[in-house]
Write an enzyme that holds these catalytic residues in place. Sequence first.
Site, PDB file in Angstrom:
ATOM      1  N   ARG A 262      46.678  45.035  28.996  1.00 21.73           N
ATOM      2  CA  ARG A 262      47.182  46.281  28.457  1.00 21.73           C
ATOM      3  C   ARG A 262      48.613  46.510  28.924  1.00 21.73           C
ATOM      4  O   ARG A 262      49.048  45.958  29.909  1.00 21.73           O
ATOM      5  CB  ARG A 262      46.317  47.464  28.903  1.00 21.73           C
ATOM      6  CG  ARG A 262      44.973  47.551  28.184  1.00 21.73           C
ATOM      7  CD  ARG A 262      44.169  48.741  28.700  1.00 21.73           C
ATOM      8  NE  ARG A 262      44.123  48.727  30.148  1.00 21.73           N
ATOM      9  CZ  ARG A 262      44.907  49.450  30.937  1.00 21.73           C
ATOM     10  NH1 ARG A 262      45.774  50.310  30.433  1.00 21.73           N
ATOM     11  NH2 ARG A 262      44.816  49.349  32.250  1.00 21.73           N
TER      12      ARG A 262
ATOM     13  N   LYS B  74      40.213  50.655  24.909  1.00 23.36           N
ATOM     14  CA  LYS B  74      40.709  51.651  25.845  1.00 23.36           C
ATOM     15  C   LYS B  74      41.401  52.812  25.108  1.00 23.36           C
ATOM     16  O   LYS B  74      41.542  53.905  25.657  1.00 23.36           O
ATOM     17  CB  LYS B  74      41.629  51.014  26.890  1.00 23.36           C
ATOM     18  CG  LYS B  74      40.866  50.216  27.962  1.00 23.36           C
ATOM     19  CD  LYS B  74      39.890  51.090  28.747  1.00 23.36           C
ATOM     20  CE  LYS B  74      39.473  50.597  30.119  1.00 23.36           C
ATOM     21  NZ  LYS B  74      38.721  49.376  30.248  1.00 23.36           N
TER      22      LYS B  74
ATOM     23  N   HIS C 293      34.961  55.947  34.148  1.00 23.44           N
ATOM     24  CA  HIS C 293      35.278  54.517  34.082  1.00 23.44           C
ATOM     25  C   HIS C 293      34.334  53.803  35.030  1.00 23.44           C
ATOM     26  O   HIS C 293      34.652  53.556  36.192  1.00 23.44           O
ATOM     27  CB  HIS C 293      36.741  54.289  34.490  1.00 23.44           C
ATOM     28  CG  HIS C 293      37.192  52.879  34.307  1.00 23.44           C
ATOM     29  ND1 HIS C 293      38.055  52.252  35.170  1.00 23.44           N
ATOM     30  CD2 HIS C 293      36.906  51.971  33.337  1.00 23.44           C
ATOM     31  CE1 HIS C 293      38.286  51.018  34.737  1.00 23.44           C
ATOM     32  NE2 HIS C 293      37.605  50.823  33.638  1.00 23.44           N
TER      33      HIS C 293
ATOM     34  N   SER D 280      40.034  47.704  37.777  1.00 25.75           N
ATOM     35  CA  SER D 280      39.881  46.381  37.177  1.00 25.75           C
ATOM     36  C   SER D 280      39.688  45.298  38.246  1.00 25.75           C
ATOM     37  O   SER D 280      40.400  45.266  39.254  1.00 25.75           O
ATOM     38  CB  SER D 280      41.127  46.069  36.346  1.00 25.75           C
ATOM     39  OG  SER D 280      40.940  44.872  35.666  1.00 25.75           O
TER      40      SER D 280
ATOM     41  N   LYS E 161      32.688  45.913  38.346  1.00 30.54           N
ATOM     42  CA  LYS E 161      31.823  46.747  37.494  1.00 30.54           C
ATOM     43  C   LYS E 161      30.941  45.896  36.584  1.00 30.54           C
ATOM     44  O   LYS E 161      29.727  46.068  36.529  1.00 30.54           O
ATOM     45  CB  LYS E 161      32.662  47.701  36.613  1.00 30.54           C
ATOM     46  CG  LYS E 161      33.366  48.802  37.372  1.00 30.54           C
ATOM     47  CD  LYS E 161      34.096  49.752  36.431  1.00 30.54           C
ATOM     48  CE  LYS E 161      35.168  49.079  35.597  1.00 30.54           C
ATOM     49  NZ  LYS E 161      36.242  48.453  36.370  1.00 30.54           N
ATOM     50  N   THR E 162      31.575  44.974  35.861  1.00 29.63           N
ATOM     51  CA  THR E 162      30.817  44.158  34.914  1.00 29.63           C
ATOM     52  C   THR E 162      29.892  43.193  35.658  1.00 29.63           C
ATOM     53  O   THR E 162      28.697  43.088  35.351  1.00 29.63           O
ATOM     54  CB  THR E 162      31.781  43.389  33.991  1.00 29.63           C
ATOM     55  OG1 THR E 162      32.574  44.343  33.278  1.00 29.63           O
ATOM     56  CG2 THR E 162      31.031  42.523  32.990  1.00 29.63           C
TER      57      THR E 162
ATOM     58  N   ASP F  50      31.362  49.476  31.342  1.00 27.66           N
ATOM     59  CA  ASP F  50      32.726  49.989  31.556  1.00 27.66           C
ATOM     60  C   ASP F  50      32.966  51.480  31.317  1.00 27.66           C
ATOM     61  O   ASP F  50      33.802  52.060  31.997  1.00 27.66           O
ATOM     62  CB  ASP F  50      33.691  49.196  30.675  1.00 27.66           C
ATOM     63  CG  ASP F  50      35.133  49.277  31.145  1.00 27.66           C
ATOM     64  OD1 ASP F  50      35.386  49.023  32.333  1.00 27.66           O
ATOM     65  OD2 ASP F  50      36.012  49.598  30.323  1.00 27.66           O
TER      66      ASP F  50
ATOM     67  N   ARG G 228      39.245  36.633  29.381  1.00 32.15           N
ATOM     68  CA  ARG G 228      38.163  37.571  29.070  1.00 32.15           C
ATOM     69  C   ARG G 228      37.201  37.006  28.053  1.00 32.15           C
ATOM     70  O   ARG G 228      37.541  36.102  27.290  1.00 32.15           O
ATOM     71  CB  ARG G 228      38.749  38.849  28.445  1.00 32.15           C
ATOM     72  CG  ARG G 228      39.580  39.694  29.353  1.00 32.15           C
ATOM     73  CD  ARG G 228      38.715  40.713  30.080  1.00 32.15           C
ATOM     74  NE  ARG G 228      39.517  41.510  30.984  1.00 32.15           N
ATOM     75  CZ  ARG G 228      39.041  42.555  31.663  1.00 32.15           C
ATOM     76  NH1 ARG G 228      37.797  42.938  31.519  1.00 32.15           N
ATOM     77  NH2 ARG G 228      39.808  43.216  32.489  1.00 32.15           N
TER      78      ARG G 228
HETATM   79  P1  ATP Z   1      37.529  45.602  34.355  1.00 30.45           P
HETATM   80  O1  ATP Z   1      37.638  47.100  34.519  1.00 30.45           O
HETATM   81  O2  ATP Z   1      38.876  44.972  34.203  1.00 30.45           O
HETATM   82  O3  ATP Z   1      36.565  45.205  33.293  1.00 30.45           O
HETATM   83  P2  ATP Z   1      35.517  44.965  36.413  1.00 30.45           P
HETATM   84  O4  ATP Z   1      35.432  46.011  37.462  1.00 30.45           O
HETATM   85  O5  ATP Z   1      34.470  44.956  35.374  1.00 30.45           O
HETATM   86  O6  ATP Z   1      37.012  44.999  35.775  1.00 30.45           O
HETATM   87  P3  ATP Z   1      34.641  42.300  36.922  1.00 30.45           P
HETATM   88  O7  ATP Z   1      34.857  41.783  35.549  1.00 30.45           O
HETATM   89  O8  ATP Z   1      33.242  42.534  37.338  1.00 30.45           O
HETATM   90  O9  ATP Z   1      35.544  43.580  37.179  1.00 30.45           O
HETATM   91  O10 ATP Z   1      35.382  41.293  37.900  1.00 30.45           O
HETATM   92  C1  ATP Z   1      35.031  41.030  39.246  1.00 30.45           C
HETATM   93  C2  ATP Z   1      35.519  39.626  39.561  1.00 30.45           C
HETATM   94  O11 ATP Z   1      35.461  39.356  40.939  1.00 30.45           O
HETATM   95  C3  ATP Z   1      34.645  38.596  38.858  1.00 30.45           C
HETATM   96  O12 ATP Z   1      35.462  37.535  38.451  1.00 30.45           O
HETATM   97  C4  ATP Z   1      33.696  38.167  39.988  1.00 30.45           C
HETATM   98  O13 ATP Z   1      33.205  36.858  39.818  1.00 30.45           O
HETATM   99  C5  ATP Z   1      34.620  38.234  41.192  1.00 30.45           C
HETATM  100  N1  ATP Z   1      33.967  38.455  42.492  1.00 30.45           N
HETATM  101  C6  ATP Z   1      34.097  37.672  43.568  1.00 30.45           C
HETATM  102  N2  ATP Z   1      33.429  38.150  44.614  1.00 30.45           N
HETATM  103  C7  ATP Z   1      32.845  39.294  44.216  1.00 30.45           C
HETATM  104  C8  ATP Z   1      32.008  40.252  44.869  1.00 30.45           C
HETATM  105  N3  ATP Z   1      31.665  40.130  46.144  1.00 30.45           N
HETATM  106  N4  ATP Z   1      31.586  41.305  44.136  1.00 30.45           N
HETATM  107  C9  ATP Z   1      31.955  41.464  42.858  1.00 30.45           C
HETATM  108  N5  ATP Z   1      32.740  40.590  42.194  1.00 30.45           N
HETATM  109  C10 ATP Z   1      33.188  39.509  42.863  1.00 30.45           C
HETATM  110 MN    MN Z   2      34.529  45.114  33.275  1.00 32.48          MN
END
Ligand code: ATP
Ligand code: MN
Length: 538
Positions: free
Chosen positions: A60, A201, A221, A239, A243-244, A258, A323
């Site tokens: 973004r 978004k 969020h 980010s 979360k995911t 999300d 992604r």
């Molecule tokens: P966005 O808002 O951009 O979608 P998000 O909060 O959903 O971000 P994730 O897509 O879950 O973030 O990304 C977390 C990243 O960190 C993943 O690539 C995951 O494999 C990695 N990771 C490594 N260690 C950990 C951990 N201990 N807990 C969570 N994620 C981890």
């Molecule tokens: Mn996510």
Amino acid sequence: MGHLDQFTKTISLDAYGIKNANVKYQLSPNELHDIAIEKGQAVEAASGALAVNTGEFTGRSPKDRFIVKDDITKDRVWWGDINIPFDADKFDALYNKVTDYLSNKEIFVRDCYACADEDYKLNIRVINEYPWSNQFAYNMFLRPTDEELEHFESEWTVINAPGFLANPETDGTRQHNFAILNFTRKIALIGGTGYTGEIKKGIFSALNFILPVYKNTLPMHCSANVGKEGDTAIFFGLSGTGKTTLSTDPNRSLIGDDEHGWTSRDSVFNFEGGCYAKVINLSRENEPEIFDAIKKGAILENVVLDSQGHVNFEDTSITQNTRVSYPIHHIENIQMPSTGKNPKNIFFLTADAFGVLPPISKLTPSQAAYHFISGYTAKVAGTEAGIVEPQPSFSACFGAPFMPLHPTKYAEMLSKKMKDSGVNVWLVNTGWTGGPYGVGTRMKLKYTRAMIHAVLSGDLGLYSYDNYHIHSVFGVAQPRECPGVPTTVLSPRATWNNDGAYYKTAFKLSNAFRENFKKYEAYASEEIRRGGPQRYAF
Ligand code: ATP
Ligand code: MN
């Protein structure tokens, strides 16, 4: 293409000012997949997923996100460098240029909606220049039935023209790309960028205004899932904090990854109909559900494929922000519809690259409010040669770029809801352990999952406060034991093996918290201020 079971309705875009378009309305994902490949805009990966490059933008562009300043927004929006005002006349002129640009072209149109709760349904028409962006809309928004489509009336319109370039001199934009919300005309106008995240978004930001202002509902969020007992958990975080990853859990039904709303009638609901996962370093071993969701129907963005069409998830040569989007039913264990009861547990996820926050800690209501307004995570400066110092990054409500109102509006709503529902709030550091970025390592996903499971099964909550240690700098309650996690991992100080260095870095972070919080001090009650670092109230 054009199967018999396809929904066949023809529509005109004349009313939008898009003249003489060859409209492809409501095509199936398979049709869009084939068209994108035929046009040379995508390839099929070995998994069957579509692989696209989004072009110049692979993320973004927050500095190019505007809100039209009009009667609806002028006294409500928190204007500044997050919510940048845009002139209504300039918008109308730019809109006309974009619709001229889209005229006489093949255009992909999709009717869909946001908000899985019937009472909140927001009908959306998405108008795309590219087929794969339209397939993204299929994946990410909720999908109406054929019957609903028969009488579909859209309320909001997303117009998405990645190939249109604005002229900043005359159009009022900062540069050639833009994402502009217009609440009077109910339009999200996106141009000059193919990054699909702007589409989702854009609607998220619109709902972040509409729901608190008109519906007494808190937009968040966060991701959400629900256990077998119907116990909802939600996970806030910026980010890359997890979360995911953490909401996708074979033992719990996924509500969404999300964007959610928390209603005034004790329920939460997903805004979306799909997930948008980061795939950097993705492995089947660590994240099997997400890995297996990458099949026909999913869209991979900005990944590098080998000659066999296999993705090299370690390859970040296009971007770190690789992604995949997929409709939520690509995940096996999902909650349908995507709704749940009041959360029993809230997790604030932070990727602390200083490595000083405990991997899990329990927050008091004051601390929860303080951390929500602060919205801390860290950026690792690994992209610039020679720089290994992490940078603290604060984003109010764990999502400031998407929040049109003043952060305290959301924080007040959340505080009240947390109090009324008696929810437990936990701060989870998914970032570094054993030292800061460059010295320590990322927290093992296995451990983070074990800590979250311990909370959700009641194993951590059952401990008395004797089993917690109050952190001397941050004041949060850090458990001394947790099933499935080595005891030493629970104390960040113990993992450093160097108390002096640990405290020096911890104070650096607590100072950053204090510095950041100054801009909210005037709005925050004494109770919230007490929730900051170096306090010992439990
Ligand atoms: P966005 O808002 O951009 O979608 P998000 O909060 O959903 O971000 P994730 O897509 O879950 O973030 O990304 C977390 C990243 O960190 C993943 O690539 C995951 O494999 C990695 N990771 C490594 N260690 C950990 C951990 N201990 N807990 C969570 N994620 C981890
Ligand atoms: Mn996510």
